[in-house]
Design a protein around this motif. Structure first.
Motif, PDB file in Angstrom:
ATOM      1  N   LYS A  24       0.847  -1.337   0.020  1.00  0.00           N
ATOM      2  CA  LYS A  24       0.006   0.155  -0.187  1.00  0.00           C
ATOM      3  C   LYS A  24       1.055   1.323   0.092  1.00  0.00           C
ATOM      4  CE  LYS A  24      -3.724  -2.317   2.536  1.00  0.00           C
ATOM      5  NZ  LYS A  24      -3.019  -3.601   2.538  1.00  0.00           N
ATOM      6  N   ASN A  26       0.498   4.281   0.184  1.00  0.00           N
ATOM      7  CA  ASN A  26       0.149   5.451   1.036  1.00  0.00           C
ATOM      8  C   ASN A  26       0.310   4.950   2.718  1.00  0.00           C
ATOM      9  OD1 ASN A  26      -0.153   7.277  -1.210  1.00  0.00           O
ATOM     10  ND2 ASN A  26      -2.222   6.454  -1.305  1.00  0.00           N
ATOM     11  N   ASP A  27       0.434   3.754   2.575  1.00  0.00           N
ATOM     12  CA  ASP A  27       0.442   3.295   4.168  1.00  0.00           C
ATOM     13  C   ASP A  27       1.780   3.831   5.029  1.00  0.00           C
ATOM     14  OD1 ASP A  27       0.559   1.844   6.440  1.00  0.00           O
ATOM     15  OD2 ASP A  27      -0.138   0.041   5.408  1.00  0.00           O
ATOM     16  N   SER A  28       1.449   4.242   6.280  1.00  0.00           N
ATOM     17  CA  SER A  28       2.723   4.913   7.152  1.00  0.00           C
ATOM     18  C   SER A  28       3.758   3.659   7.336  1.00  0.00           C
ATOM     19  CB  SER A  28       2.029   5.423   8.294  1.00  0.00           C
ATOM     20  OG  SER A  28       1.230   4.390   9.113  1.00  0.00           O
ATOM     21  N   ASN A  29       3.235   2.556   7.039  1.00  0.00           N
ATOM     22  CA  ASN A  29       4.211   1.490   7.449  1.00  0.00           C
ATOM     23  C   ASN A  29       4.898   0.883   6.186  1.00  0.00           C
ATOM     24  OD1 ASN A  29       3.719   1.275  10.071  1.00  0.00           O
ATOM     25  ND2 ASN A  29       2.140  -0.456   9.816  1.00  0.00           N
ATOM     26  N   TYR A  31       6.692  -2.234   3.951  1.00  0.00           N
ATOM     27  CA  TYR A  31       6.174  -3.630   3.673  1.00  0.00           C
ATOM     28  C   TYR A  31       7.452  -4.420   4.010  1.00  0.00           C
ATOM     29  CZ  TYR A  31       3.754  -7.592   1.401  1.00  0.00           C
ATOM     30  OH  TYR A  31       3.257  -8.591   0.995  1.00  0.00           O
TER      31      TYR A  31
END
Length: 223
Positions: A24, A26-29, A31
């Motif tokens: 993702k 736009n995820d703040s994490n 992968y």
């Protein structure tokens, strides 16, 4: 049951697509992918090639090796069983698994700039803060012999990774690669010494990995 892939062009792309499907942007994490396998399985070569493809097609990707978390020779020499620890260097107990898992936990948040140690077999000790993973890096492949181990400490890695991979390589290929590696790195002075080391502690570690690793989401079959 693991999803099975063979190392060829078509299935390379399927693995890239697998990551693309779950990543993702736009995820703040970040992968995180763990990649396990026995010594000489080809983990580093595979991870580096995959990182190039993922960077091209998905997001900036880096490889983090478990090798940077080898205990220092001075730490092995301070152990009660120092002679055995030095002989078995590369076994699970000769790594700082707590520091490894702690660093992986810090990797999860993409805003964290993480500095990690590297390991040069010619230097024979870790080099602290030699790898910098900044906020532009969206994917990290965490590769090492024990990244899917069930053992206490190592097992905690599973709390932080998004996908788990294992690379399986025929033993004759593994053995040949280990012997060559020992000679090139100066770990062994001649082929006989390299062969004895490969058939001793290295294949002992390989057997332990096969018997004590968790079933991963992906099984990569090398030829």
């Amino acid at each position: 049951m693991s999803d099975r892939f063979t190392i060829n062009d078509a299935q390379w792309q399927q693995l890239v697509n697998r990551v693309k499907e779950h990543y993702k942007p736009n995820d703040s994490n970040r992968y995180l992918i763990s990649l396990a396998g026995v010594p000489g399985a080809g983990k580093t070569t595979f991870a580096n090639k995959m990182a190039i493809e993922l960077t091209k097609q998905v997001a900036p990707t880096m490889v983090l090796s478990q090798d940077g978390f080898h205990l220092y020779r001075s730490e092995l020499q301070a152990m009660p069983n120092a002679e055995e620890a030095i002989r078995r260097r590369g076994a699970p107990f000769t790594f700082n698994s707590k520091a490894f898992v702690k660093l992986v936990s810090e990797l999860k948040n993409k805003s964290n700039i993480v500095k990690a140690p590297s390991f040069d077999h010619k230097v024979k000790d870790p080099i602290e803060d030699d790898i910098v993973i900044d906020s532009t890096v969206g994917i990290v492949i965490i590769e090492g012999n024990y990244t899917s181990l069930r053992d206490e400490g190592w097992n905690d890695l599973g709390f932080f990774v998004d996908d788990t991979w294992f690379i399986s390589t025929p033993e004759p290929i593994v053995r040949s690669r280990i012997i060559k590696r020992h000679l090139e790195a100066g770990i062994a002075q001649n082929e006989q010494e390299a062969t004895e080391r490969a058939d001793g502690s290295d294949l002992q570690n390989a057997k332990y990995i096969i018997e004590n690793s968790k079933i991963t989401n992906v099984l990569i079959q090398a030829k």
